[in-house]
Motif scaffolding. Structure first.
Motif, PDB file in Angstrom:
ATOM      1  N   ALA A 328      -5.454 -86.192  -7.951  1.00  0.00           N
ATOM      2  CA  ALA A 328      -5.630 -87.347  -8.835  1.00  0.00           C
ATOM      3  C   ALA A 328      -4.519 -87.432  -9.877  1.00  0.00           C
ATOM      4  O   ALA A 328      -4.009 -88.517 -10.184  1.00  0.00           O
ATOM      5  N   VAL A 329      -4.126 -86.286 -10.422  1.00  0.00           N
ATOM      6  CA  VAL A 329      -3.038 -86.254 -11.407  1.00  0.00           C
ATOM      7  C   VAL A 329      -1.732 -86.710 -10.771  1.00  0.00           C
ATOM      8  O   VAL A 329      -0.942 -87.440 -11.384  1.00  0.00           O
ATOM      9  N   ARG A 330      -1.499 -86.301  -9.514  1.00  0.00           N
ATOM     10  CA  ARG A 330      -0.271 -86.721  -8.830  1.00  0.00           C
ATOM     11  C   ARG A 330      -0.263 -88.235  -8.613  1.00  0.00           C
ATOM     12  O   ARG A 330       0.775 -88.888  -8.765  1.00  0.00           O
ATOM     13  N   LEU A 331      -1.391 -88.798  -8.251  1.00  0.00           N
ATOM     14  CA  LEU A 331      -1.465 -90.243  -8.061  1.00  0.00           C
ATOM     15  C   LEU A 331      -1.217 -90.974  -9.381  1.00  0.00           C
ATOM     16  O   LEU A 331      -0.495 -91.978  -9.417  1.00  0.00           O
ATOM     17  N   ALA A 332      -1.804 -90.459 -10.465  1.00  0.00           N
ATOM     18  CA  ALA A 332      -1.607 -91.096 -11.772  1.00  0.00           C
ATOM     19  C   ALA A 332      -0.157 -91.014 -12.222  1.00  0.00           C
ATOM     20  O   ALA A 332       0.344 -91.919 -12.909  1.00  0.00           O
ATOM     21  N   ALA A 333       0.532 -89.944 -11.833  1.00  0.00           N
ATOM     22  CA  ALA A 333       1.931 -89.759 -12.242  1.00  0.00           C
ATOM     23  C   ALA A 333       2.848 -90.821 -11.656  1.00  0.00           C
ATOM     24  O   ALA A 333       3.963 -91.023 -12.155  1.00  0.00           O
ATOM     25  N   GLU A 334       2.397 -91.511 -10.616  1.00  0.00           N
ATOM     26  CA  GLU A 334       3.201 -92.552  -9.984  1.00  0.00           C
ATOM     27  C   GLU A 334       2.941 -93.935 -10.580  1.00  0.00           C
ATOM     28  O   GLU A 334       3.608 -94.904 -10.212  1.00  0.00           O
ATOM     29  N   MET A 335       1.986 -94.020 -11.503  1.00  0.00           N
ATOM     30  CA  MET A 335       1.587 -95.313 -12.057  1.00  0.00           C
ATOM     31  C   MET A 335       2.430 -95.669 -13.292  1.00  0.00           C
ATOM     32  O   MET A 335       2.851 -94.779 -14.045  1.00  0.00           O
ATOM     33  N   PRO A 336       2.672 -96.968 -13.526  1.00  0.00           N
ATOM     34  CA  PRO A 336       3.410 -97.380 -14.726  1.00  0.00           C
ATOM     35  C   PRO A 336       2.587 -97.154 -15.989  1.00  0.00           C
ATOM     36  O   PRO A 336       1.351 -97.164 -15.954  1.00  0.00           O
ATOM     37  N   ILE A 337       3.292 -96.944 -17.094  1.00  0.00           N
ATOM     38  CA  ILE A 337       2.649 -96.749 -18.403  1.00  0.00           C
ATOM     39  C   ILE A 337       3.086 -97.875 -19.334  1.00  0.00           C
ATOM     40  O   ILE A 337       4.282 -98.154 -19.457  1.00  0.00           O
ATOM     41  N   ARG A 338       2.122 -98.509 -19.976  1.00  0.00           N
ATOM     42  CA  ARG A 338       2.422 -99.579 -20.915  1.00  0.00           C
ATOM     43  C   ARG A 338       2.105 -99.122 -22.336  1.00  0.00           C
ATOM     44  O   ARG A 338       1.152 -98.378 -22.554  1.00  0.00           O
TER      45      ARG A 338
END
Length: 383
Positions: A328-338
């Motif tokens: 789950a952490v790896r998937l979140a690491a690929e997401m954009p941050i606003r």
């Protein structure tokens, strides 16, 4: 004569002090063999070390040149967990490593293989997994008493200010000194309740349900933070269920939640809010109050590890229970941050710290949780 395991405490300047205090204030049926800590003034910072004449070594290599241990408790910064765990296992020492275990599934597999080769266990310090009320509930879930999981959600956060992010060189960062760290509330302080939901969905008592994909809204409220400090996440699970998880460090109050719900084809489980402890309700109206089960000691994870050292067996929370969270952490690491819009942030200067919180974030997340939605899906724009 009953065996008294020799315990090596690795890093006691932070959370590791909890283990030090427990073992020096209680007879847990074990003895501290030594402390391994790079902090040069650790004896002055923690006088009990000198009072009880506990040896201190600056590295694992230095310790193992002179001693051995039955159990190593690793509470170092997360980006050192893999190498320290592998070092201890290579010297025939069982390991209880604080969460998160590591940052990649490759590392997790490497650590699991090292434990199997050494014939030792590798346990992970998610304390909720060791609670007896949680295990009683999981036994009911695994046995099919509630039916098939449909969906689950949890809301949980801790307020963190400038002092928290300035306390070391990795808090809130994606990398430090060339090492990946991915520090965030989801990977660190508030990881427990997400991992708990995956653990409760596991098919066996020592397993967790893996994630398949992710839709998320990740935000940054504190300019000191490189990674995200606020997140709303929806995971699809390998069993077809979904998990929604909401967490933030940008809070006006010290802690928010946890509030959790798990829905099944034959019932539901709730915790937090007006509910003290975990409460189950079956489709026929039967209520199961897990708060009647003694959860055990605050450091039950340590006591369980010591029992396994003495009598054999493996603690319930190991690599199999941690893999879905790593994924789950790896998937979140690929997401954009606003970044959170400045007009939505209140700066709270206190005597010894400064906090930034997102206006109305608690109500926003509770509304989202109630409707099983992400903020953007309700037309709420935070960034």
């Amino acid at each position: 004569m009953t065996m008294r395991p020799k315990v090596l405490l690795v890093a006691v300047g932070g959370y590791g002090r909890v283990y030090l205090d427990y073992l020096t204030q209680h007879d847990a049926g074990a003895d501290i063999a030594s402390i391994c800590d790079v902090m040069p003034n650790i004896r002055e910072k923690l006088p009990v070390i000198q009072e009880q004449q506990i040896p201190v070594y600056p590295s694992l290599e230095a310790f193992y040149q002179e001693h051995e241990a039955d159990l190593a408790v690793i509470a170092s910064p997360m980006h050192f967990h893999t190498e320290m765990t592998l070092a201890c296992l290579s010297h025939g020492t069982n390991v209880l490593c604080e969460k998160p275990l590591c940052l990649t599934l490759t590392e997790a597999e490497q650590m699991q293989q090292a434990a199997e080769k050494a014939g030792k266990f590798l346990a992970v310090g998610y304390q909720l997994d060791y609670q007896r009320d949680v295990l009683a509930m999981k036994q009911d879930i695994v046995s099919g008493r509630y039916g098939t999981p449909i969906r689950a959600r949890a809301v949980h956060g801790f307020r963190r200010g400038e002092k928290y992010y300035a306390r070391n060189n990795w808090a809130g960062h994606k990398t430090v000194n060339g090492r990946e760290v991915l520090d965030s509330p989801f990977n660190n302080a508030s990881a427990h309740n997400f991992q708990l939901l995956t653990f409760l969905m596991g098919k066996e008592m020592a397993s967790a349900c893996d994630v398949v994909d992710l839709k998320a809204e990740l935000y940054r409220a504190n300019p000191q933070v490189e990674n995200f400090d606020t997140a709303a996440l929806r995971f699809r699970m390998e069993n077809g269920a979904e998990i929604l998880y909401y967490t933030t460090h940008a809070l006006p109050s010290p802690e928010f939640g946890p509030y959790g719900v798990m829905e099944f084809t034959g019932g539901r489980v709730t915790y937090g809010g007006q509910v003290k402890g975990f409460r189950g309700e079956l489709a026929d109206g039967t209520v199961i109050d897990y708060s009647r089960v003694n959860p055990g000691e605050p450091l039950q994870k340590l006591l369980d590890a010591l029992e396994c050292v003495k009598h054999g067996g493996t603690p319930v929370c190991g690599v199999a229970a941690e893999r879905p969270h790593i994924h789950a952490v790896r998937l979140a690491a690929e997401m954009p941050i606003r970044s959170i819009a400045p007009e939505k942030i209140t700066v709270d200067h206190q005597a010894d710290d400064t906090f930034r919180y997102i206006d109305d974030i608690e109500n926003i997340f509770m509304q989202c949780a109630k409707e099983w939605k992400l903020p953007g899906e309700l037309g709420i724009q935070l960034g």
